[in-house]
Design an enzyme around this catalytic site. Structure first.
Site, mmCIF file in Angstrom:
data_model
loop_
_atom_site.group_PDB
_atom_site.id
_atom_site.type_symbol
_atom_site.label_atom_id
_atom_site.label_comp_id
_atom_site.label_asym_id
_atom_site.label_seq_id
_atom_site.Cartn_x
_atom_site.Cartn_y
_atom_site.Cartn_z
ATOM 1 N N TYR A 206 0.832 -1.215 0.000
ATOM 2 C CA TYR A 206 0.000 0.000 0.000
ATOM 3 C C TYR A 206 0.860 1.255 0.000
ATOM 4 O O TYR A 206 0.669 2.159 -0.819
ATOM 5 C CB TYR A 206 -0.933 -0.006 1.219
ATOM 6 C CG TYR A 206 -1.862 1.185 1.278
ATOM 7 C CD1 TYR A 206 -3.059 1.170 0.575
ATOM 8 C CD2 TYR A 206 -1.537 2.317 2.022
ATOM 9 C CE1 TYR A 206 -3.910 2.259 0.606
ATOM 10 C CE2 TYR A 206 -2.379 3.409 2.055
ATOM 11 C CZ TYR A 206 -3.562 3.381 1.353
ATOM 12 O OH TYR A 206 -4.398 4.464 1.373
ATOM 13 N N LYS A 210 1.582 4.052 -3.087
ATOM 14 C CA LYS A 210 1.310 5.472 -2.863
ATOM 15 C C LYS A 210 2.549 6.314 -3.146
ATOM 16 O O LYS A 210 2.460 7.410 -3.711
ATOM 17 C CB LYS A 210 0.829 5.694 -1.423
ATOM 18 C CG LYS A 210 -0.555 5.138 -1.145
ATOM 19 C CD LYS A 210 -1.594 5.720 -2.079
ATOM 20 C CE LYS A 210 -2.972 5.192 -1.797
ATOM 21 N NZ LYS A 210 -3.978 5.729 -2.754
#
Length: 305
Positions: A206, A210
């Site tokens: 994750y 990002k």
């Protein structure tokens, strides 16, 4: 972090590396709470005997930046005929952002770009335009990104919902492609919701994704690029996610002691996104960490105040 000497990066102490391990795990679990597919009472007056001392102490403390003091006036000035688009308006942050934009009438035109038409209610639907696109063939929908001054991106999904490949495609590839089309269509300011701890070298998927999308968006060359890195997003989800709910309950208690460290309400993120547009720019790229998001969100008065 700096990119070409243009970045102003606020509140580095709030990076994910400083988080306790349990909270780091909670962040990775719930940071996607507001993804689409989807205030502190004022200080009391000092007693009469201490007014002079209190005034001296207040004068000695640095006040908020001048640009934050001017936001109320800027918000009252309206959008001046400018237009914007919103990616991810069906998510928690996206919906909060849409409410802010419409209530403050900041833009002459607001376009929601998404894979399906949203049911928003008669009054809201009359105030916005909706462009339905196929993200797998986004280049064929360049017209949806034409002629906007500002682009807001809250787009994202979860690994649990889309799988690893789907998550990467939505949170990185779709966002980067949309940003490229927006820049080609004349967009000058791109506002991206990322995540606390975003780092292209992270071992967490994750946070790595990002970090990668942050770099891709910056490289496109907008006149201004604002990246918000909120911590765990506090919201009332419409769908049931028991683990996220438990993490949010815990972090809601922690927020009473450390209000800007590990979490932030989606409404505060939305107001900070609005404030980033109202305020003057400080370089081509500005990264707002969680504490800065709290401060900037408070600089814009809440609706109805």
């Amino acid at each position: 972090m700096e990119w070409g000497g243009h970045t102003r990066h606020r509140d580095p102490a709030a990076s994910a590396g400083s988080l306790p391990q349990p909270l780091k795990k909670a962040l990775c679990l719930t940071a996607a709470c507001a993804r689409r597919e989807e205030p502190g009472s004022p200080a009391g007056k000092p007693r009469a005997a201490g007014r002079q001392a209190a005034a001296c102490a207040a004068a000695a403390r640095p006040g908020p930046p001048r640009r934050l003091r001017s936001l109320n006036m800027a918000a009252a000035s309206g959008g001046g005929g400018r237009t914007c688009f919103v990616l991810g308006a069906s998510g928690e942050t996206g919906r909060a952002l849409l409410r802010e934009l419409l209530a403050r009438r900041l833009f002459a035109r607001v376009t929601l770009v998404g894979r399906r038409r949203l049911s928003l209610g008669e009054e809201t639907e009359a105030a916005v335009e909706q462009a339905v696109v196929d993200f797998e063939r986004l280049s064929e929908h360049a017209a949806a990104f034409q002629g906007h001054d500002v682009g807001f991106c809250c787009l994202g999904t979860t690994r649990a919902k889309a799988g690893v490949d789907g998550f990467v495609r939505v949170d990185r590839d779709y966002v980067a492609q949309a940003a490229e089309l927006a820049r080609a269509g004349g967009c000058k300011h791109f506002v991206l919701q990322s995540s606390q701890g975003a780092n292209q070298h992270s071992r967490f998927l994750y946070l790595r994704v990002k970090g990668e999308v942050e770099n891709l968006v910056q490289a496109i060359g907008f006149d201004r690029c604002t990246i918000l890195r909120p911590a765990v997003l506090l919201c009332n989800r419409q769908e049931s996610r028991p683990m996220e709910w438990m993490a949010q309950q815990f972090l809601g208690v922690v927020a009473r002691v450390f209000p800007t460290a590990y979490s932030v309400p989606v409404e505060t993120v939305a107001r900070a996104m609005v404030a980033s547009v109202l305020q003057p720019g400080e370089g081509k790229v500005e990264v707002l960490e969680n504490r800065a998001i709290h401060e900037l969100g408070k600089a814009v008065p809440q609706q109805g105040t």
